[in-house]
Design a protein around this motif. Structure first.
Motif: not given
Length: 192
Positions: A107, A157, A162, A167
């Motif tokens: 992420a 993350y 995400l 998210a």
């Protein structure tokens, strides 16, 4: 307790999944995205083999190679694309036409590609500041919560996909929540 649980789980995974035993070696091959271009389409090209002829673990190869490619796109797009939906795949087609990875599996990388370096510095800077404040003010009854939850957010993350749907909103909420938990302590410190 958390560290013991994670250690126990990790030890069980190392025994069960053979790819974990060679994760460092496989990661070293995976970061060589020019030498091993299999990451472009692993369904067609398969996975590379190491010097001994053993095929690298697919999960490790994809995650590390795709993250490496994502990081290589950051300097070319320092202000980001400006959208969250499929940022990596959109930017990927400019430099690597025909490549088909769905995401970087991180992420933080995806958010950097979307919001750019200034955006990720604001997001990560807020989270890291809260973590550092917790380390400095361990006398606050909520410092342990802020510290542990902040570290968990960083970890999840880093390896989680995400950066889609809710998210990102959850990330912003958690950072605001941690700042709010720290707020009474900061107000009290200013008054005295």
């Amino acid at each position: 307790i958390f560290v013991l649980i994670v250690s126990w789980f990790g030890a069980l995974q190392f025994k069960r999944i053979a790819g974990w035993l060679t994760i460092i070696e496989d990661a070293n091959i995976s970061v060589q995205i020019d030498k091993y271009p299999h990451w472009r389409n692993t369904e067609k090209m398969g996975f590379p083999a190491n010097d001994e002829g053993r095929t690298v673990a697919g999960n490790t190869y994809e995650r590390v190679a795709w993250a490496t490619v994502g990081l290589s796109l950051v300097p070319k797009n320092p202000l980001g694309l400006g959208v969250l939906h499929r940022t990596f795949t959109k930017l990927l087609q400019d430099d690597f036409p025909g490549a088909s990875p769905p995401s970087t599996h991180s992420a933080w990388i995806e958010l950097t590609l979307a919001f750019g370096i200034p955006g990720i510095l604001m997001i990560l800077g807020s989270l890291l500041t809260l973590i550092l404040l917790s380390l400095a003010g361990l006398s606050n009854p909520f410092s342990g919560l802020v510290l542990s939850l902040g570290i968990v957010i960083l970890a999840i993350y880093t390896v989680g996909e995400l950066s889609v749907q809710h998210a990102v909103e959850i990330l912003f909420f958690l950072i605001a929540f941690l700042a709010t938990v720290r707020l009474p302590h900061l107000k009290k410190a200013k008054l005295t």
